[in-house]
Design a protein around this motif. Structure first.
Motif, mmCIF file in Angstrom:
data_model
loop_
_atom_site.group_PDB
_atom_site.id
_atom_site.type_symbol
_atom_site.label_atom_id
_atom_site.label_comp_id
_atom_site.label_asym_id
_atom_site.label_seq_id
_atom_site.Cartn_x
_atom_site.Cartn_y
_atom_site.Cartn_z
ATOM 1 N N TYR A 43 -15.571 95.912 4.889
ATOM 2 C CA TYR A 43 -15.417 95.363 3.524
ATOM 3 C C TYR A 43 -16.706 95.719 2.744
ATOM 4 O O TYR A 43 -17.737 95.739 3.303
ATOM 5 C CB TYR A 43 -15.683 93.608 3.722
ATOM 6 N N ALA A 45 -18.946 95.245 -0.024
ATOM 7 C CA ALA A 45 -19.812 94.352 -0.831
ATOM 8 C C ALA A 45 -20.383 94.801 -2.191
ATOM 9 O O ALA A 45 -20.596 93.990 -3.038
ATOM 10 C CB ALA A 45 -20.728 93.408 -0.195
ATOM 11 N N HIS A 70 -19.578 86.618 -1.321
ATOM 12 C CA HIS A 70 -18.243 87.016 -1.246
ATOM 13 C C HIS A 70 -17.556 86.297 -0.175
ATOM 14 O O HIS A 70 -18.045 86.021 1.034
ATOM 15 C CB HIS A 70 -18.119 88.501 -0.728
ATOM 16 N N ILE A 72 -14.536 86.499 2.311
ATOM 17 C CA ILE A 72 -13.958 87.757 3.046
ATOM 18 C C ILE A 72 -12.891 87.116 4.075
ATOM 19 O O ILE A 72 -13.261 86.387 5.131
ATOM 20 C CB ILE A 72 -14.792 88.815 3.750
ATOM 21 N N ASN A 79 -11.084 90.912 0.007
ATOM 22 C CA ASN A 79 -11.729 89.885 -0.699
ATOM 23 C C ASN A 79 -10.891 88.673 -1.038
ATOM 24 O O ASN A 79 -9.622 88.837 -1.271
ATOM 25 C CB ASN A 79 -12.282 90.556 -1.949
ATOM 26 N N THR A 82 -15.065 86.379 -5.362
ATOM 27 C CA THR A 82 -16.504 86.654 -5.299
ATOM 28 C C THR A 82 -17.238 85.922 -6.517
ATOM 29 O O THR A 82 -16.547 85.682 -7.663
ATOM 30 C CB THR A 82 -16.702 88.226 -5.596
#
Length: 136
Positions: A43, A45, A70, A72, A79, A82
């Motif tokens: 992922y 970020a 975040h 996840i 996502n 956020t």
């Protein structure tokens, strides 16, 4: 062989998927197979993740040095939402099951309580009464 210096944070284990979730100084969060060590998901970020990752159910929560929290999805490494704290992230996230809030602190001395279901701030309060940079 992995460069362990790129994983400065404490890792979190997800027993449901036999995975380790780890943040990195390169701005990524990795899902690592606990048995083989192989990376099974990434992922992005966008900023260094240096504090411990929080795992609640099928979700991982990462605070970046840029002050973003975040959420996840561990299965997809996608996502969910956020939240931007507006100042450098300074603490690992914590979870309140009673309120369903995710809480973390930022360099400007604010504590942020975020609604876990939608990523919207419930409140953000100065934790000390002081202003960042003012020690009086």
């Amino acid at each position: 062989h992995r460069d362990l210096h790129s994983f400065p944070t404490r890792r979190s284990s997800d027993l449901a998927t036999n995975s380790v979730i780890a943040g990195s100084t390169n701005g990524n969060v990795y899902k690592i197979n606990a048995s083989s060590g192989a990376i099974s998901g990434t992922y992005t970020a966008g900023s260094s993740v240096e504090d411990a990752i929080l795992i609640v159910g099928n979700y991982a929560y990462a605070v970046t040095q840029s002050g973003q929290l975040h959420k996840i999805n561990i299965s997809s490494m996608g996502n969910v939402w956020t939240y931007s704290g507006g100042s450098r992230g300074m603490t690992a996230p914590a979870y309140s099951a009673l309120k369903d809030y995710v809480v973390f602190g930022t360099l400007d001395l604010r504590i942020h309580a975020i609604n876990n279901s939608n990523g919207i701030a419930v409140w953000a309060k100065n934790s000390s009464g002081n202003t960042y940079g003012n020690n009086t």
